[in-house]
Scaffold this active site. Structure first.
Site, mmCIF file in Angstrom:
data_model
loop_
_atom_site.group_PDB
_atom_site.id
_atom_site.type_symbol
_atom_site.label_atom_id
_atom_site.label_comp_id
_atom_site.label_asym_id
_atom_site.label_seq_id
_atom_site.Cartn_x
_atom_site.Cartn_y
_atom_site.Cartn_z
ATOM 1 N N ILE A 72 3.497 -0.669 1.803
ATOM 2 C CA ILE A 72 4.568 0.315 1.811
ATOM 3 C C ILE A 72 3.903 1.690 1.795
ATOM 4 C CG2 ILE A 72 6.369 -1.123 0.788
ATOM 5 C CD1 ILE A 72 5.837 0.058 -1.895
ATOM 6 N N ASP A 73 4.608 2.690 2.289
ATOM 7 C CA ASP A 73 4.031 4.017 2.446
ATOM 8 C C ASP A 73 3.557 4.606 1.125
ATOM 9 O OD1 ASP A 73 4.758 3.764 5.076
ATOM 10 O OD2 ASP A 73 6.545 5.024 4.905
ATOM 11 N N LYS A 74 2.618 5.522 1.218
ATOM 12 C CA LYS A 74 2.076 6.204 0.037
ATOM 13 C C LYS A 74 3.188 6.801 -0.815
ATOM 14 C CE LYS A 74 -0.733 10.198 -1.320
ATOM 15 N NZ LYS A 74 -1.562 11.339 -0.846
ATOM 16 N N THR A 76 6.303 6.072 -0.955
ATOM 17 C CA THR A 76 7.379 5.128 -1.271
ATOM 18 C C THR A 76 6.953 4.282 -2.465
ATOM 19 O OG1 THR A 76 8.032 5.007 1.057
ATOM 20 C CG2 THR A 76 8.811 3.244 -0.379
ATOM 21 N N ARG A 178 11.930 5.343 7.642
ATOM 22 C CA ARG A 178 11.887 6.798 7.825
ATOM 23 C C ARG A 178 12.102 7.181 9.292
ATOM 24 N NH1 ARG A 178 6.207 7.893 5.370
ATOM 25 N NH2 ARG A 178 6.748 10.106 5.648
#
Length: 260
Positions: A72-74, A76, A178
């Site tokens: 998962i994104d940094k 998030t 996103r």
């Protein structure tokens, strides 16, 4: 052929939700990168995993991504499953490729999505102007499917319209939610790459603006994770509470909704 080096270990506290011989469930905080890469080689989830588990992790993805099945994104927060051996890694990977793992996210986004509930289906590819970002495409890239449901709409005085959205992913593309919000002409609150941190409006409620500025990342959280366990073949389901910064913003909006 260039050989990838082993990632370094570093003592970093992990929020462990569940652990057994095969899998590990981590509640990742916003701001933490999953694995080492350009600009960040020591403060990632992988560095913490190597410190705590040494070589007791899967190595299918090589020495720089031990145990990592998905990301998962940094900016998030939320739930991640880690594979502690190659058998569990392969078993989980197949569920991801078959789209049978259930991943649910909750986000606060600007405005109102139309329709309120639906499915977003596009291709996603690297942004041609900025290789660090992604963008949607009608015919090239990787297929991305996001199901969404509007849980609440906040239409308040001196505050831009905000929606609380639940997302269920059928695919797991880079920056998928996103990018799909950008495709819908909006963005997640706090997302500095696919939108503005705060809309430039006059007479915005000051406390609201302060809460936006206090967000640790974007208001996007991986709240639910379900999969079939590699060994006992039973359905495992995990849930994570919203982090404090998102919860404070949501509580403020809820209170305003009551008062107005």
């Amino acid at each position: 052929m260039k050989v990838k080096k082993q990632s370094n270990q570093k003592k970093i506290k992990l929020k462990i939700v569940y652990e057994d011989f095969d899998v590990l469930i981590i509640n990742k905080p916003s701001g933490m990168v999953v694995h080492p890469g350009a600009g960040n080689y020591t403060d990632t989830l992988v560095n913490a995993l190597i410190y705590k588990y040494k070589k007791n992790l899967s190595n299918i993805n090589g020495p720089v991504r031990p145990g990592i099945v998905h990301r998962i994104d940094k900016e998030t927060s939320g739930l991640l499953v880690i594979a502690k051996n190659n058998f569990s890694h392969s078993f989980l990977s197949k569920q991801f490729s078959d789209h049978t793992i259930k991943r649910t996210y909750v986000a606060l986004v600007w405005g109102v999505l139309r329709p309120l509930n639906g499915k977003i289906k596009t291709f996603i590819q690297r942004n041609k102007k900025n290789r660090k970002l992604m963008s949607t495409s009608e015919k090239s890239g990787k297929l991305a499917i996001t199901n969404y449901k509007t849980l609440k709409i906040f239409n308040l005085k001196n505050i831009p319209k905000i929606s609380m959205i639940k997302f269920n992913l059928e695919t797991g593309r880079t920056h998928q939610i996103r990018v799909h919000m950008q495709h819908k002409k909006t963005n997640i609150i706090g997302d500095n790459y696919y939108g503005k941190k705060i809309k430039k409006l006059r007479n915005v409620e000051k406390k609201f603006e302060n809460l936006i500025q206090q967000l640790n990342g974007q208001a996007l959280h991986a709240i639910d994770l379900s999969f079939i366990h590699p060994s006992n073949k039973k359905l495992m389901s995990f849930k994570s509470d919203l982090p404090n910064d998102i919860q404070k913003l949501l509580s403020f909006l809820e209170k305003q909704k009551v008062e107005n």
